[in-house]
Design an enzyme around this catalytic site. Sequence first.
Site, PDB file in Angstrom:
ATOM      1  N   SER A  30      -6.746   4.168   5.376  1.00 48.93           N
ATOM      2  CA  SER A  30      -7.613   4.185   3.641  1.00 48.93           C
ATOM      3  C   SER A  30      -8.502   2.559   4.080  1.00 48.93           C
ATOM      4  O   SER A  30      -7.819   2.095   5.364  1.00 48.93           O
ATOM      5  CB  SER A  30      -7.099   3.690   2.436  1.00 48.93           C
ATOM      6  OG  SER A  30      -7.416   2.841   1.240  1.00 48.93           O
ATOM      7  N   TYR A  73       0.865   0.603  -1.245  1.00 51.70           N
ATOM      8  CA  TYR A  73      -0.699   1.859  -0.716  1.00 51.70           C
ATOM      9  C   TYR A  73      -0.832   0.523   0.794  1.00 51.70           C
ATOM     10  O   TYR A  73      -1.234   1.177   1.364  1.00 51.70           O
ATOM     11  CB  TYR A  73      -1.018   2.024  -1.240  1.00 51.70           C
ATOM     12  CG  TYR A  73      -2.418   2.925  -1.385  1.00 51.70           C
ATOM     13  CD1 TYR A  73      -1.865   4.159  -0.330  1.00 51.70           C
ATOM     14  CD2 TYR A  73      -3.539   2.600  -1.035  1.00 51.70           C
ATOM     15  CE1 TYR A  73      -3.058   5.126  -0.374  1.00 51.70           C
ATOM     16  CE2 TYR A  73      -4.588   3.309  -0.628  1.00 51.70           C
ATOM     17  CZ  TYR A  73      -3.859   5.087  -0.312  1.00 51.70           C
ATOM     18  OH  TYR A  73      -5.131   6.100   0.332  1.00 51.70           O
TER      19      TYR A  73
HETATM   20  P1  NAD Z   1      -4.891  14.955  -2.201  1.00 46.25           P
HETATM   21  O1  NAD Z   1      -4.208  14.609  -3.581  1.00 46.25           O
HETATM   22  O2  NAD Z   1      -5.567  16.181  -2.954  1.00 46.25           O
HETATM   23  O3  NAD Z   1      -4.076  14.849  -0.799  1.00 46.25           O
HETATM   24  C1  NAD Z   1      -2.604  14.447  -0.269  1.00 46.25           C
HETATM   25  C2  NAD Z   1      -2.030  15.468  -0.101  1.00 46.25           C
HETATM   26  O4  NAD Z   1      -0.745  14.789   0.680  1.00 46.25           O
HETATM   27  C3  NAD Z   1      -1.874  16.473  -1.267  1.00 46.25           C
HETATM   28  O5  NAD Z   1      -1.608  17.793  -0.960  1.00 46.25           O
HETATM   29  C4  NAD Z   1       0.126  15.974  -1.206  1.00 46.25           C
HETATM   30  O6  NAD Z   1       0.161  17.234  -1.517  1.00 46.25           O
HETATM   31  C5  NAD Z   1       0.295  15.618   0.505  1.00 46.25           C
HETATM   32  N1  NAD Z   1       1.272  15.375  -0.161  1.00 46.25           N
HETATM   33  C6  NAD Z   1       2.163  14.267  -0.524  1.00 46.25           C
HETATM   34  N2  NAD Z   1       3.257  13.686  -0.263  1.00 46.25           N
HETATM   35  C7  NAD Z   1       4.084  14.059   0.766  1.00 46.25           C
HETATM   36  C8  NAD Z   1       4.411  14.879   0.878  1.00 46.25           C
HETATM   37  N3  NAD Z   1       6.059  14.061   0.573  1.00 46.25           N
HETATM   38  N4  NAD Z   1       4.929  16.152   2.171  1.00 46.25           N
HETATM   39  C9  NAD Z   1       3.341  16.500   2.294  1.00 46.25           C
HETATM   40  N5  NAD Z   1       2.417  16.845   1.581  1.00 46.25           N
HETATM   41  C10 NAD Z   1       2.122  15.484   0.510  1.00 46.25           C
HETATM   42  O7  NAD Z   1      -5.717  13.602  -2.319  1.00 46.25           O
HETATM   43  P2  NAD Z   1      -6.508  12.940  -0.721  1.00 46.25           P
HETATM   44  O8  NAD Z   1      -7.714  12.085  -1.300  1.00 46.25           O
HETATM   45  O9  NAD Z   1      -7.446  14.132  -0.100  1.00 46.25           O
HETATM   46  O10 NAD Z   1      -5.581  12.428   0.049  1.00 46.25           O
HETATM   47  C11 NAD Z   1      -5.448  11.938   1.213  1.00 46.25           C
HETATM   48  C12 NAD Z   1      -5.223  11.282   2.150  1.00 46.25           C
HETATM   49  O11 NAD Z   1      -6.654  10.135   2.003  1.00 46.25           O
HETATM   50  C13 NAD Z   1      -4.000   9.741   1.248  1.00 46.25           C
HETATM   51  O12 NAD Z   1      -3.046   9.728   2.595  1.00 46.25           O
HETATM   52  C14 NAD Z   1      -4.954   9.703   0.625  1.00 46.25           C
HETATM   53  O13 NAD Z   1      -4.084   8.276   0.653  1.00 46.25           O
HETATM   54  C15 NAD Z   1      -5.779   8.724   2.368  1.00 46.25           C
HETATM   55  N6  NAD Z   1      -7.234   8.360   0.520  1.00 46.25           N
HETATM   56  C16 NAD Z   1      -7.710   8.245   0.075  1.00 46.25           C
HETATM   57  C17 NAD Z   1      -9.046   7.817  -0.737  1.00 46.25           C
HETATM   58  C18 NAD Z   1      -8.877   8.984  -2.018  1.00 46.25           C
HETATM   59  O14 NAD Z   1      -9.651   7.626  -3.104  1.00 46.25           O
HETATM   60  N7  NAD Z   1      -8.766   9.998  -2.450  1.00 46.25           N
HETATM   61  C19 NAD Z   1      -9.246   6.842  -0.456  1.00 46.25           C
HETATM   62  C20 NAD Z   1      -8.607   6.554   0.876  1.00 46.25           C
HETATM   63  C21 NAD Z   1      -7.568   7.133   1.854  1.00 46.25           C
END
Ligand code: NAD
Length: 250
Positions: free
Chosen positions: A135, A148
């Site tokens: 991130s 985070y």
């Molecule tokens: P999202 O909530 O759709 O995806 C997160 C996924 O992680 C979900 O499918 C959830 O089921 C899974 N997950 C959570 N805990 C888990 C565990 N203990 N075991 C297995 N799976 C688990 O949201 P996203 O935005 O697609 O997030 C994906 C990644 O991107 C994350 O690591 C997040 O930190 C990162 N990210 C997101 C953003 C944003 O603004 N959406 C920005 C930067 C980074």
Amino acid sequence: MMSHHVFISGGGTGIGLATARALAPTGARFTLVGRDGARVQSAAEEFESAQGVSCDVSDEASVNAAFEAARDRYGTIDILINNAGITPSAPLHCMDLATWNQVLAINLTGAFLCSRAALADMYAKKWGRIVNVASIAGLKGGPYISAYCASKHGMIGMTRALAYEAAKRGVTVNAVCPGYVETDIVTKAAENISSKTKLTEDEARAMLYAGNPQGRLIAADEVASAIAWLCSDGAAATNGAAIPMSGGEI
Ligand code: NAD
């Protein structure tokens, strides 16, 4: 790209699912894992060769079992996308230890456990790709997200160290560092801010992307296309990178 076996944590939603869609035209086979087995299984159904496997990435036994199921179905792992993550927020002086530990366990230790489980296959083949979904919070600070931020800074540190270890074995290890992306995480964050302030959900969303000079949320597809490039043969020289994707914020 040959028909690689791609293991994606958190593969049933958001950036993880978008990444599978971006890699599908290469003929890849997918093991999509997530806490909700039914959800990842139903996400897997849209692909020609994919399975969904229930897995909690913070649990060593669960990770090892998921990799076993992955290999049973599609053979050794070529590409690992460490994407599972959670984003609870709170001022540090109010954060309870359980929340802190859970964020580190899922976002950072989860990536360690999955990388460890995948590397032997990649080293044996002298080819592999690990892409860590970090991130912009892995590169800079921000209020109320200390756990985070710590987990994502840690993930980038692990990326850089492992990149050195893997460098002569045909394996690259990189991180993508998006700003706020249009996924469930942002929807929940906006709801949370709106419930605690006088802001509407639209105003809360605008506040989230205010740091992005392009003044917008990033699409999951944009992150996925950078990940797909990092997985290609053409990206072989890129190793240990932490690529910011936030419209010029960093
Ligand atoms: P999202 O909530 O759709 O995806 C997160 C996924 O992680 C979900 O499918 C959830 O089921 C899974 N997950 C959570 N805990 C888990 C565990 N203990 N075991 C297995 N799976 C688990 O949201 P996203 O935005 O697609 O997030 C994906 C990644 O991107 C994350 O690591 C997040 O930190 C990162 N990210 C997101 C953003 C944003 O603004 N959406 C920005 C930067 C980074």
